[in-house]
Design a protein around this motif. Structure first.
Motif, mmCIF file in Angstrom:
data_model
loop_
_atom_site.group_PDB
_atom_site.id
_atom_site.type_symbol
_atom_site.label_atom_id
_atom_site.label_comp_id
_atom_site.label_asym_id
_atom_site.label_seq_id
_atom_site.Cartn_x
_atom_site.Cartn_y
_atom_site.Cartn_z
ATOM 1 N N LEU A 117 56.585 36.639 66.799
ATOM 2 C CA LEU A 117 56.463 37.960 66.307
ATOM 3 C C LEU A 117 55.851 37.548 65.402
ATOM 4 N N ALA A 118 56.709 37.187 64.336
ATOM 5 C CA ALA A 118 56.527 37.051 62.820
ATOM 6 C C ALA A 118 54.990 36.130 62.354
ATOM 7 N N ARG A 119 54.489 35.929 63.386
ATOM 8 C CA ARG A 119 53.394 35.124 63.196
ATOM 9 C C ARG A 119 52.150 35.871 63.826
ATOM 10 N N MET A 120 52.280 37.095 64.833
ATOM 11 C CA MET A 120 50.822 37.568 64.780
ATOM 12 C C MET A 120 49.884 38.237 63.818
ATOM 13 N N SER A 121 49.851 38.158 63.334
ATOM 14 C CA SER A 121 48.980 38.534 61.885
ATOM 15 C C SER A 121 47.973 37.408 62.021
ATOM 16 N N VAL A 122 48.586 36.261 62.352
ATOM 17 C CA VAL A 122 47.639 35.097 62.263
ATOM 18 C C VAL A 122 46.673 35.543 63.688
ATOM 19 N N LEU A 123 46.819 36.420 64.476
ATOM 20 C CA LEU A 123 45.661 36.799 65.657
ATOM 21 C C LEU A 123 45.137 37.996 64.957
ATOM 22 N N ASP A 124 45.728 38.703 64.286
ATOM 23 C CA ASP A 124 44.591 40.087 63.913
ATOM 24 C C ASP A 124 45.788 41.067 63.014
ATOM 25 N N GLU A 125 45.145 40.201 61.388
ATOM 26 C CA GLU A 125 45.602 40.832 60.321
ATOM 27 C C GLU A 125 45.611 42.843 60.364
ATOM 28 N N SER A 126 45.172 43.126 61.167
ATOM 29 C CA SER A 126 44.839 44.863 60.968
ATOM 30 C C SER A 126 46.304 45.725 61.810
ATOM 31 N N VAL A 127 46.715 44.295 62.764
ATOM 32 C CA VAL A 127 47.699 44.764 63.617
ATOM 33 C C VAL A 127 49.287 44.901 62.831
ATOM 34 N N PRO A 128 50.215 46.174 61.944
ATOM 35 C CA PRO A 128 51.507 45.961 61.511
ATOM 36 C C PRO A 128 52.176 45.485 62.105
ATOM 37 N N VAL A 129 53.713 44.125 62.049
ATOM 38 C CA VAL A 129 54.393 43.427 62.372
ATOM 39 C C VAL A 129 55.028 43.867 62.078
ATOM 40 N N GLU A 130 56.660 44.443 62.458
ATOM 41 C CA GLU A 130 57.872 45.047 61.339
ATOM 42 C C GLU A 130 59.056 44.787 62.731
ATOM 43 N N ILE A 131 60.144 44.416 61.604
ATOM 44 C CA ILE A 131 61.316 44.300 62.760
ATOM 45 C C ILE A 131 61.791 45.212 62.462
#
Length: 596
Positions: A425-439
């Protein structure tokens, strides 16, 4: 003044023959290797020379010995001295043309493995039309060499090795054991191997392709081979080929989950002779879901020939084979997505382990592997497309605390508490930087719950003070919020950092004075406490808030606290068990007394 080391030859023989090899059975492999090299050497100058190795087990010889005959190049008297009585002098082997690429191993070192089962080794050899030479070696380090008289000459060019068994090791030379070992180590060799009158070689490797053989028939043949060798019918078969290392073979995908921590061993052949059934380090660590059978012409074996030498070429092969497995998974996702999902259901741990460092595998996992969420199973690709923001809980316990309440507040959450999930989940920005990932932590959820109106907040302060006083001994902070679902009266929230502080304080209470002072240094100045959030929308909570009876309210608060612990699947400490008993007995006593 210079001195020369004195070497105890008997000790050297003992070291090599008893400590270099893991099992006595390797003596058959070494004898076949020597014979195969001798045949190869002869064919370099005599292309049509016969290529046969014949084993006579002890039942056939009649005197308890084992005799092994080959039609190889044979040795002269000087070569016998150089090859059979010199250990570790590789330049001599080079001079005698026995260190070429075509050969399997080292004649002298390998022959010493026979001392695992024999007290005496006799070698009768003849080079071309020259005289026959006999070498007799003993386990104590002595040897004799003699040129035989004309009436004792070997009839044809080649070599015969005779083993005189050690006491207690006679069974290794009988027909049953010799046949099994010859088949195990040499069945794929491109020469004829006989044990008695039985020919045991096929000369064919299992992964060999034939343009006339249908693909389904080849697959059935490989499935049968995997079942015979490994004991399972594979989920799939992947062809392997690394030309620069002369590696060819197949990888069998396990049809059942594999333990990532278990030992992964593969079957490796060197120029079509079995090196070992338990070679480790051939594949990357993440590829624990396959078992390989390969043949190599370039990888170097260790001195015992029971493992591969760790060098740059092995590292290149490891990376190349890992790339073949990646390519298979990627192609499967395009050609047969349903089968890829079946594979992931079995081996998701291995793929996730790879995806932690590999972008292509991360994309595959995001697209095909369903994660647990509080809105049902969804792939990360589906989750991000549907909700725009990827919020996740890094532990299973936190997810269980938050899931139903977060869903009621229309906050979708991914459970990232299983192995590798939080890293992915922490690496999801590698696939799409436009999708925010939060804990999403328990503290974050508390901030999102609706606060009460100021007038209501003021009116419940007496109850809030009572509830806090009641639960102070449990180390819990009491809050009152309004949230859905209405049916949930109380929520126990314990974040990862808070849980650590709770454990440290508990350790302080149980440790001696020295350790208590050490643990205190980690908790000093911090007041992290779990939170009990009472739901003001719940009818029972509103009734308890308006009771006005301190004793009854205290019993009710303790009951709600313990119920929230159980709902959150939290362990009960002794103080929590005491609170549960006190609440139950207190409420039961008040019920038995009836209305005042």
């Amino acid at each position: 003044m210079g001195y020369t080391f004195h070497v105890d030859l008997r000790g050297i023989v003992d070291l090599l023959s008893h400590h270099l090899y893991a099992s006595p059975r390797v003596y058959v492999r070494e004898l076949m290797q020597n014979a195969a090299d001798a045949i190869t050497a002869r064919r370099l100058g005599e292309v049509m020379a016969p290529g046969e190795v014949w084993f006579e087990p002890s039942e056939l010889t009649g005197d308890g010995t084992l005799r092994v005959h080959d039609s190889g190049i044979g040795l002269t008297e000087s070569q016998v001295h150089e090859l059979l009585a010199t250990i570790g002098q590789s330049s001599k082997r080079d001079d005698l043309n026995f260190a070429r690429h075509e050969f399997l191993g080292q004649f002298g070192i390998g022959l010493l493995s026979c001392f695992l089962v024999a007290d005496e080794i006799r070698v009768l050899t003849r080079f071309g039309n020259g005289p026959s030479v006999e070498w007799i070696g003993h386990a104590d380090g002595r040897y004799e060499v003699s040129v035989l008289a004309p009436d004792r000459q070997r009839q044809s060019q080649g070599t015969t090795v005779t083993l005189v068994p050690r006491r207690g090791e006679e069974h290794w030379l009988n027909s049953k054991n010799v046949t099994e070992l010859v088949i195990l180590y040499g069945s794929m060799l491109p020469i004829t191997l006989r044990v008695g009158d039985q020919i045991v070689t096929t000369g064919r490797v299992p992964w060999e392709t034939d343009s006339t053989e249908p693909a389904a028939l080849r697959r059935a043949r490989l499935d049968a081979y995997a079942h015979e060798v490994f004991g399972f019918t594979p989920f799939d078969v992947i062809d392997l080929d690394v030309a620069e290392a002369g590696v060819r073979g197949v990888a069998f995908v396990l049809p059942m989950p594999a333990n990532p921590a278990s030992r992964v061993a593969h079957r490796v052949y060197l120029k079509q002779m079995l090196l070992s059934e338990s070679i480790e380090g051939l594949l990357p660590d993440w590829a624990f879901f396959v078992r390989c059978v390969v043949d190599t012409s370039e990888l170097r074996p260790t001195a015992s020939r029971e493992a591969l030498y760790e060098d740059s070429l092995l590292e290149q092969v490891r990376e190349a084979l890992g790339e073949r497995l990646r390519g298979w998974m990627s192609r499967l996702g395009v050609a047969d997505p349903r089968r890829l999902q079946d594979f992931l259901r079995i081996h998701h741990l291995g793929v996730k382990a790879l995806a932690v460092h590999d972008d292509e595998m991360l994309r595959l996992v995001a697209q095909w592997w369903p994660f647990e969420t509080n809105v049902g199973p969804l792939t990360l690709a589906e989750f991000s497309d549907r909700y725009g923001v990827v919020r996740y809980s890094p532990s299973v316990d936190e997810f269980r605390q938050l899931a139903s309440v977060a869903a009621a507040q229309s906050i979708p959450v991914v459970n990232a508490g299983y192995v590798y999930d939080a890293q992915l989940l922490a690496r999801m920005s590698v696939l799409d930087e436009s999708v925010p990932v939060e804990i999403l932590s328990p503290a974050d959820l508390t901030m999102r719950l609706e606060s009460l109106e100021s007038a209501v907040e003021l009116s419940i302060q007496p109850f809030l003070s009572l509830a806090q006083h009641t639960l102070d001994r449990m180390g819990v902070e009491v809050l009152v919020r309004a949230f859905d679902p209405v049916s949930l009266p109380a929520l126990y929230l314990l974040g990862g950092d808070t849980a650590l502080q709770v454990d440290l304080r508990r350790g302080q209470q149980q440790a001696d004075s020295v350790w208590s002072s050490i643990l205190a240094s980690f908790t000093e100045g911090r007041d992290d406490r779990p939170q009990l959030v009472l739901n003001y929308r719940n009818p029972l909570v509103r009734q308890v808030v308006g009771l006005g009876d301190q004793e009854l309210s205290g019993f009710a608060v303790e009951g709600l606290y313990v119920q929230a612990l159980l709902m959150g699947r939290q362990p009960l400490r002794p103080v929590d068990t005491a609170a549960s008993n006190q609440s139950f007995l207190g409420l039961l006593g008040r019920a038995m007394r009836g209305p005042q």
